[in-house]
Design a protein around this motif. Structure first.
Motif, PDB file in Angstrom:
ATOM      1  N   UNK A 111      28.534  10.145   3.583  1.00  0.00           N
ATOM      2  CA  UNK A 111      29.079  10.890   4.470  1.00  0.00           C
ATOM      3  C   UNK A 111      28.023  11.974   5.326  1.00  0.00           C
ATOM      4  N   UNK A 112      27.969  11.794   6.577  1.00  0.00           N
ATOM      5  CA  UNK A 112      26.976  12.854   7.215  1.00  0.00           C
ATOM      6  C   UNK A 112      27.389  14.427   7.021  1.00  0.00           C
ATOM      7  N   UNK A 113      26.568  15.298   6.718  1.00  0.00           N
ATOM      8  CA  UNK A 113      27.219  16.633   6.376  1.00  0.00           C
ATOM      9  C   UNK A 113      26.752  17.746   7.637  1.00  0.00           C
ATOM     10  N   UNK A 114      26.168  17.055   8.596  1.00  0.00           N
ATOM     11  CA  UNK A 114      25.584  18.082   9.711  1.00  0.00           C
ATOM     12  C   UNK A 114      26.430  17.939  10.596  1.00  0.00           C
ATOM     13  N   UNK A 115      25.827  18.373  12.066  1.00  0.00           N
ATOM     14  CA  UNK A 115      26.596  18.584  13.074  1.00  0.00           C
ATOM     15  C   UNK A 115      26.149  17.252  14.155  1.00  0.00           C
ATOM     16  N   UNK A 116      26.887  16.687  14.715  1.00  0.00           N
ATOM     17  CA  UNK A 116      26.558  15.536  15.571  1.00  0.00           C
ATOM     18  C   UNK A 116      26.551  16.021  16.883  1.00  0.00           C
ATOM     19  N   UNK A 117      25.361  16.109  17.654  1.00  0.00           N
ATOM     20  CA  UNK A 117      25.140  16.436  19.002  1.00  0.00           C
ATOM     21  C   UNK A 117      24.321  15.445  19.877  1.00  0.00           C
ATOM     22  N   UNK A 118      24.769  15.014  20.781  1.00  0.00           N
ATOM     23  CA  UNK A 118      23.887  14.070  21.705  1.00  0.00           C
ATOM     24  C   UNK A 118      23.361  12.829  20.957  1.00  0.00           C
ATOM     25  N   UNK A 119      24.382  12.477  19.984  1.00  0.00           N
ATOM     26  CA  UNK A 119      23.994  11.090  19.104  1.00  0.00           C
ATOM     27  C   UNK A 119      23.112  11.446  17.948  1.00  0.00           C
TER      28      UNK A 119
ATOM     29  N   UNK B  54      27.844  16.643  26.009  1.00  0.00           N
ATOM     30  CA  UNK B  54      29.058  16.156  26.639  1.00  0.00           C
ATOM     31  C   UNK B  54      29.323  16.083  27.880  1.00  0.00           C
ATOM     32  N   UNK B  55      28.641  17.335  28.524  1.00  0.00           N
ATOM     33  CA  UNK B  55      28.617  17.464  30.129  1.00  0.00           C
ATOM     34  C   UNK B  55      27.456  16.428  30.678  1.00  0.00           C
ATOM     35  N   UNK B  56      26.548  16.316  29.963  1.00  0.00           N
ATOM     36  CA  UNK B  56      25.420  15.127  30.518  1.00  0.00           C
ATOM     37  C   UNK B  56      25.892  13.678  30.421  1.00  0.00           C
ATOM     38  N   UNK B  57      26.685  13.443  29.334  1.00  0.00           N
ATOM     39  CA  UNK B  57      27.143  12.167  29.213  1.00  0.00           C
ATOM     40  C   UNK B  57      28.159  11.874  30.075  1.00  0.00           C
ATOM     41  N   UNK B  58      29.073  12.635  30.804  1.00  0.00           N
ATOM     42  CA  UNK B  58      30.369  12.383  31.261  1.00  0.00           C
ATOM     43  C   UNK B  58      30.246  11.483  32.393  1.00  0.00           C
ATOM     44  N   UNK B  59      29.113  11.885  33.384  1.00  0.00           N
ATOM     45  CA  UNK B  59      29.330  10.798  34.567  1.00  0.00           C
ATOM     46  C   UNK B  59      28.983   9.277  34.119  1.00  0.00           C
ATOM     47  N   UNK B  60      28.062   8.952  33.136  1.00  0.00           N
ATOM     48  CA  UNK B  60      27.692   7.723  32.775  1.00  0.00           C
ATOM     49  C   UNK B  60      28.991   7.143  32.055  1.00  0.00           C
ATOM     50  N   UNK B  61      29.569   7.927  31.152  1.00  0.00           N
ATOM     51  CA  UNK B  61      30.714   7.379  30.535  1.00  0.00           C
ATOM     52  C   UNK B  61      31.942   7.102  31.197  1.00  0.00           C
ATOM     53  N   UNK B  62      32.135   8.105  32.269  1.00  0.00           N
ATOM     54  CA  UNK B  62      33.365   7.711  33.180  1.00  0.00           C
ATOM     55  C   UNK B  62      33.068   6.365  33.906  1.00  0.00           C
ATOM     56  N   UNK B  63      31.898   5.959  34.100  1.00  0.00           N
ATOM     57  CA  UNK B  63      31.551   4.719  35.022  1.00  0.00           C
ATOM     58  C   UNK B  63      31.687   3.545  34.052  1.00  0.00           C
TER      59      UNK B  63
ATOM     60  N   UNK C   5      37.473  14.801  32.261  1.00  0.00           N
ATOM     61  CA  UNK C   5      36.099  15.277  31.871  1.00  0.00           C
ATOM     62  C   UNK C   5      36.046  15.838  30.430  1.00  0.00           C
ATOM     63  N   UNK C   6      34.977  16.531  30.262  1.00  0.00           N
ATOM     64  CA  UNK C   6      34.551  16.829  28.717  1.00  0.00           C
ATOM     65  C   UNK C   6      36.036  17.709  28.105  1.00  0.00           C
ATOM     66  N   UNK C   7      36.225  17.182  26.998  1.00  0.00           N
ATOM     67  CA  UNK C   7      37.485  17.924  26.136  1.00  0.00           C
ATOM     68  C   UNK C   7      36.898  18.432  24.740  1.00  0.00           C
ATOM     69  N   UNK C   8      37.755  19.401  24.653  1.00  0.00           N
ATOM     70  CA  UNK C   8      37.610  20.026  23.101  1.00  0.00           C
ATOM     71  C   UNK C   8      38.763  19.504  22.354  1.00  0.00           C
ATOM     72  N   UNK C   9      38.566  19.260  21.137  1.00  0.00           N
ATOM     73  CA  UNK C   9      39.677  18.446  20.308  1.00  0.00           C
ATOM     74  C   UNK C   9      39.484  19.092  19.004  1.00  0.00           C
TER      75      UNK C   9
ATOM     76  N   UNK D 203      36.849   9.995  28.946  1.00  0.00           N
ATOM     77  CA  UNK D 203      36.304  11.525  28.692  1.00  0.00           C
ATOM     78  C   UNK D 203      35.132  11.594  27.550  1.00  0.00           C
ATOM     79  N   UNK D 204      34.415  12.458  27.583  1.00  0.00           N
ATOM     80  CA  UNK D 204      33.440  12.742  26.656  1.00  0.00           C
ATOM     81  C   UNK D 204      34.198  14.198  25.783  1.00  0.00           C
ATOM     82  N   UNK D 205      33.741  14.310  24.529  1.00  0.00           N
ATOM     83  CA  UNK D 205      34.355  14.975  23.549  1.00  0.00           C
ATOM     84  C   UNK D 205      33.579  15.811  22.826  1.00  0.00           C
ATOM     85  N   UNK D 206      34.246  16.810  22.238  1.00  0.00           N
ATOM     86  CA  UNK D 206      33.688  17.709  21.216  1.00  0.00           C
ATOM     87  C   UNK D 206      34.782  18.156  20.178  1.00  0.00           C
ATOM     88  N   UNK D 207      34.669  17.739  19.014  1.00  0.00           N
ATOM     89  CA  UNK D 207      35.596  17.619  17.963  1.00  0.00           C
ATOM     90  C   UNK D 207      35.221  18.805  17.065  1.00  0.00           C
ATOM     91  N   UNK D 208      36.204  19.494  16.828  1.00  0.00           N
ATOM     92  CA  UNK D 208      36.067  20.634  15.675  1.00  0.00           C
ATOM     93  C   UNK D 208      37.108  20.341  14.678  1.00  0.00           C
TER      94      UNK D 208
END
Length: 496
Positions: free
Chosen positions: A14-22, A62-71, A153-157, A180-185
């Motif tokens: 399992x990854x132990x870091x933070x996942x940001x932008x892939x 998440x904000x950068x990915x939102x327009x493309x993901x919504x499409x 749009x971008x969600x915090x979960x 929607x794009x997401x940030x999961x805590x």
């Protein structure tokens, strides 16, 4: 006995870091926090401790990915969720072991959670292609009314520790389906399962930046700047009511769209005409499922005085068959509580209630040895107004009170600020419908000890929350309605 070698394999993968932008990377500054096994109290590993800077970087992604993901076409979004579902089912044993090691529940319950969480992904994969709208003629006939629905749009979960796969899946599924794009805590106690779930979604084809993961041991500091940032459009939180109130106050600054699945204080009502064997079966499920650490756990047992002693004897006998032990031990029925703080809280609630006059019918003795175990416990003669009847127990303790009339049972059941779920056992159809309608809860288990179902709307009334997860309406929480008023000039022939 407890498994040893397999835990190192599953933890190591399992990854132990933070996942940001892939990309998985260490947290800014390199700080970490420990994850422990509640069955032993020993550390499993260290996980990156995300900072406010990491949270804002996740929102950037998440904000950068939102327009493309919504499409992205709905069918493709649904196919990603279906592939993720299939991968989870294929890897059920690995995920079950991971859940058990960091949360404590038995492997059998962990397997059930994998299936349950995976089914949310499948359900919302099917809902992705059913996002619809409406078209009608305006009231005065001068326009056409088109109503569409588009991603919030971008969600915090923000997810809890008691269901480390199912709760993220229940939020990620509809967000992905809606576009929607997401940030999961994830909860600090159980971040590993969420990281593994993110890996499965990536493997299933989820694009970079759509899902970002920020494990942290400093939740308030990390989430606060996100809630102040106008780019964030939605907050979905599952957890305690006090924390939910705080988050709602913080979300007010940007008038953030919110979904809240908060605390519960579930009444379990056994009427005089109930099938007592069925009621005891339901009580065992409603009380001991997830070690009692569930918002839908039966919290207050209200049993008709005419059958209370028989019900109690049967319940005590069943509780006596439950074996405590590490979730990895196939002989164990009930695992440990999440940590020593929670075990101490449960023990204090029981001790306080007994000191006030309640009678111990089973349990209530802390076991020796390592881990955060608490025995299945039954108390009767609960004093009116006792704290154990007002607060979530979040442990394997059944507190039994009696009633003599239907009105008395309903008055006691509804005498709480919570309103998530109620359980009702009766063989009288009229009574069942009458009492179900009067229970101030968002869900009712009628002659049934559990209510969780991906195809049903999960949520509560009063201070148990806002919104619903699952069912046909679950995706609505992640969609905005947009109304287009389309002008229609009169037909030339109509003005002659």
């Amino acid at each position: 006995m407890e498994t040893t070698l397999p835990q190192y394999d599953v933890i190591g993968q399992v990854e132990k870091g933070v996942l940001i932008g892939g990309r998985w990377r260490p947290a800014t500054g390199g700080a970490t926090f420990p994850v422990e096994n509640p069955a032993t109290g020993r550390h499993l590993c260290e996980v990156s401790d995300a900072t406010p800077a990491d949270a804002l970087a996740a929102l950037d992604a998440a904000s950068a990915a939102q327009p493309g993901w919504a499409a992205v076409p709905p069918r493709r979004r649904g196919e990603i969720l279906r592939r993720a579902h299939d991968l989870l089912i294929e890897r059920m044993e690995e995920f079950a072991l991971l859940i058990t090691l960091e949360m404590g529940k038995s492997l059998a319950e962990s397997r059930a959670e994998v299936r349950y969480g995976a089914h949310y992904l499948r359900w919302f994969g099917e809902e992705a292609v059913r996002i619809d709208g409406t078209w009608k003629v305006s009231e005065d006939g001068t326009a056409r009314v088109l109503v569409t629905r588009q991603p919030v749009g971008p969600c915090l979960l923000i997810t809890p520790w008691n269901a480390p796969l199912a709760m993220p899946a229940r939020k990620i599924g509809p967000a992905v389906a809606a576009g929607c794009t997401m940030i999961v805590k994830p909860a600090a106690q159980t971040p590993l399962t969420t990281a593994a779930l993110a890996g499965v979604l990536t493997e299933a084809g989820l694009p970079d930046g759509v899902l970002n993961i920020i494990p942290t041991g400093q939740a308030a500091a990390v989430t606060e700047p996100l809630l102040r940032d106008g780019r964030l459009r939605k907050l979905s939180f599952t957890g305690s009511t006090p924390v939910g109130r705080l988050l709602l106050s913080q979300a007010a600054g940007t008038v953030l769209r919110t979904s809240m699945e908060l605390g519960g204080n579930a009444p379990f009502i056994v009427c005089e005409d109930a099938d007592l064997d069925a009621a005891v079966d339901g009580a065992m499920t409603a009380k001991l499922r997830n070690i009692g650490e569930a918002c839908i756990a039966a919290n207050r047992f209200l049993v008709h005085a005419g059958v209370a002693e028989e019900f109690t004897r049967k319940l005590v006998a069943r509780m006596g068959t439950i074996a405590l032990g590490a979730g990895t031990d196939p002989a164990a029925d009930l695992g440990p509580l999440i940590d020593e703080r929670q075990r101490r809280r449960v023990a204090d609630l029981v001790d306080e209630t007994v000191a006030a006059g309640a009678r111990v019918r089973a349990g209530a003795v802390l076991p020796d040895g390592p881990g955060y175990f608490y025995p299945p416990t039954v108390l009767t003669g609960i004093p009116a107004g006792a704290r154990i009847t007002r607060e979530e127990i979040f442990g394997p303790v059944a507190a039994i009170r009696t009633f003599t009339t239907e009105d008395e049972a309903l008055r006691d059941a509804n005498d709480t600020e919570f309103g998530l779920v109620g359980y009702l056992y009766t063989r009288d159809l009229n009574r069942a419908l009458r009492m179900s309608e009067r229970l101030e809860t968002g869900m009712v288990g009628l002659n049934r000890g559990y209510v969780s179902d991906p195809s049903a709307p999960f949520g509560g009334m009063k201070q148990s929350g806002i919104g619903r997860e699952g069912g046909n309406t679950g995706i609505d929480e992640y969609l905005e309605q947009k109304y287009l008023a389309i002008d229609l000039a009169p037909h030339p022939e109509s003005v002659r």
